[in-house]
Design an enzyme around this catalytic site. Structure first.
Site, short mmCIF file in Angstrom:
data_model
loop_
_atom_site.label_atom_id
_atom_site.label_comp_id
_atom_site.label_asym_id
_atom_site.label_seq_id
_atom_site.Cartn_x
_atom_site.Cartn_y
_atom_site.Cartn_z
CG ASN A 268 -1.91 -1.16 1.19
OD1 ASN A 268 -1.91 -2.00 2.08
ND2 ASN A 268 -2.74 -1.23 0.18
CB ALA A 269 0.97 4.34 0.36
CG ASP B 13 -2.70 2.68 8.65
OD1 ASP B 13 -2.54 3.70 9.35
OD2 ASP B 13 -2.66 2.69 7.41
#
Length: 380
Positions: free
Chosen positions: A216-217, A269
Site C-alpha cells: 500500500n502507498a 493503521d
C-alpha cells in the site's frame, strides 16, 4: 501487589502451547508451569482459553473516537483505554503529514502523557511522514510533505521510535546517515514511496530496515519492475501488513507470510473510528467515511482502517493457515524485536502484559503490569 495466577490456560510460549498451564505474576511474571502451589494466590480461570503476551501495535493513529493528532491528554487517554479490548497492551502513537506545528504538538502531548496512561502503554512516536513522496501520499495530505531534514525533528528524537519515509527524495540519504549515527534506535521504514527496486535495495544499505504497510502507498510490484515489494521480498528487512481483507487480497497475505515469515508484523493503521460505529470522521484534517469496515476519503482513497488487532490475527489465521503461536509472534515478539524495547513474550521477569483470548481471537481479559484493565462482559 499480591501474587496472582492464571490457571487452566493454553499458554503460548515461543512457538509452543503449554496446555493446562499456570502463570504466576504480580507486576512481572514469576513463573510459567503446569504444577504450581496456589495456596493463598488469587486465581483467574482461563477455562481452556489461550494466553499470550500483550499485543503491540507499531502503527495506529487513533481509536475510540480519538486521534494522536488531536494532541490532547484526553485523546491519548481514550486511545490507551480503548485498545485493551482489542488485546493491544502497547502502541506507537502514529502521526500524520500535517503542518509541522501540529506534529510538534502531537509529539509533545505524547511525551507529557507517556507515563500517565493507565491502559495500553505508549512506547513512543511513529512519524508517518512528513518525509514522504507526494506521488504516493495515499491518505496523507501532500501539501504538507517536507524534504527530509533532521533539524525539523531535533527536539523529538528521544520520543521518536520509528519514521516512515521515502528514501528516494532529495536530502533523504544525508538524513538517513545523520539519523543512523545519532539515533540508531530509531527504526527507518520505507513507505509512501515511489522508489524503484534498485533505490529500495540501496536504501536498505543506508539505514532502512523495515517497510510500512507493504504493497500500500508504494511503487507497484511488476514482474519486470519489482519495485519496493520486490526489494523487500529479496532482502531480510522486516515489513508490516494490514490484514483487514480490504487493503490486501488474501493471496498477497499468504505470499507475504511465506516470503517473510517471522519478519512479518501485523498492524492496524487504525484511525479514530477504530472500535466505533460507522459514520463520518476525520484523519489528518480530511473527511473520512466509515462503512462496511472501510475508511475512505471522498475520492475513495483508503484512509487507514478500523481494524482491531485481534481481528487482524483472526483474518491471518483463517486466510494463511498460520498456527496460532505464529500469528501471536507477529504482534508480540516481532514488533518488540524491531523496536528493541524488550518484552513481547511471556518470560520470567518480563512485565505482566497478558491477554486471554478464545479460539476465535475474541479477547476475554487483558492485563497490563499485572492489573486487569479489560474483561469481556459475559452474556446473561
Amino acid at each position: 501487589m499480591h501474587i496472582k495466577a492464571i490457571i487452566n490456560a493454553k499458554i503460548i510460549v515461543g512457538n509452543m502451547v503449554v496446555d493446562n498451564g499456570v502463570i504466576l505474576f504480580d507486576d512481572t511474571i514469576h513463573s510459567i508451569d503446569t504444577h504450581v502451589n496456589l495456596d493463598g494466590v488469587q486465581c483467574i480461570d482461563a477455562r481452556g482459553a489461550y494466553v499470550s503476551a500483550g499485543f503491540i501495535d507499531i502503527h495506529i493513529h487513533g481509536s475510540g473516537g480519538a486521534d494522536v493528532m488531536d494532541a490532547t491528554p484526553q485523546a491519548l487517554h481514550t486511545i490507551s483505554n480503548t485498545l485493551p479490548q482489542t488485546g493491544t497492551t502497547a502502541f506507537l502513537a502514529t502521526t500524520m503529514t500535517m503542518p509541522q506545528t501540529d506534529i510538534d504538538r502531537a509529539v509533545e502531548a505524547a511525551r507529557e502523557m507517556q507515563s500517565e496512561l493507565k491502559g495500553a502503554k505508549l512506547l513512543g512516536v511513529h512519524l508517518e511522514g512528513p518525509f514522504i513522496n507526494p506521488k504516493r501520499h495515499g491518505a496523507q495530505d501532500a501539501h504538507y510533505v517536507q524534504r527530509p531534514c533532521i533539524s525539523s525533528i531535533e527536539k523529538h528524537l528521544d520520543m521518536i521510535k520509528m519514521i516512515t519515509m521515502a528514501p528516494e527524495m532529495e536530502g533523504a540519504e544525508t538524513f538517513m546517515q545523520q539519523l543512523h549515527e545519532r539515533c540508531p534506535h530509531i527504526v527507518l521504514s520505507i513507505g509512501h514511496s515511489n522508489a524503484d527496486y534498485q533505490q529500495a535495495m540501496q536504501s536498505f544499505t543506508e539505514g532502512i530496515t523495515h517497510a510500512t504497510h507493504l504493497f500500500n502507498a508504494m511503487s507497484s510490484f511488476h514482474h519486470r519492475t519489482p519495485g519496493i515489494v520486490g526489494a523487500v521480498f529479496d532482502s531480510d528487512v522486516t515489513c508490516d501488513v494490514i490484514a483487514d481483507g480490504i487493503h490486501l487480497h488474501p493471496s498477497l497475505l499468504r505470499m507475504t507470510q511465506r516470503m517473510k515469515q517471522e519478519k512479518m508484523i501485523l498492524i492496524t493503521d487504525a484511525m479514530r473510528a477504530g472500535c466505533m460505529k460507522c459514520g463520518t470522521y476525520d484523519l489528518g484534517g480530511q473527511e473520512v467515511k466509515v462503512f462496511e469496515g472501510k475508511a475512505v476519503l471522498p475520492d475513495g482513497t483508503l484512509a487507514g482502517s478500523v481494524l482491531r488487532m485481534n481481528e487482524a490475527l483472526r483474518n491471518m489465521h483463517r486466510v494463511t493457515g498460520m498456527r496460532i503461536p505464529e500469528c501471536i509472534y507477529s504482534v508480540t515478539e516481532a514488533p518488540a524485536k524491531l523496536l528493541g524495547t524488550g518484552g513481547g513474550s511471556l518470560s520470567v521477569d518480563m512485565p505482566a502484559d497478558i491477554v486471554i483470548f478464545d479460539e476465535d481471537f475474541s479477547i476475554i481479559t487483558t492485563i497490563i503490569d499485572g492489573e486487569t484493565v479489560y474483561e469481556r462482559k459475559e452474556e446473561q
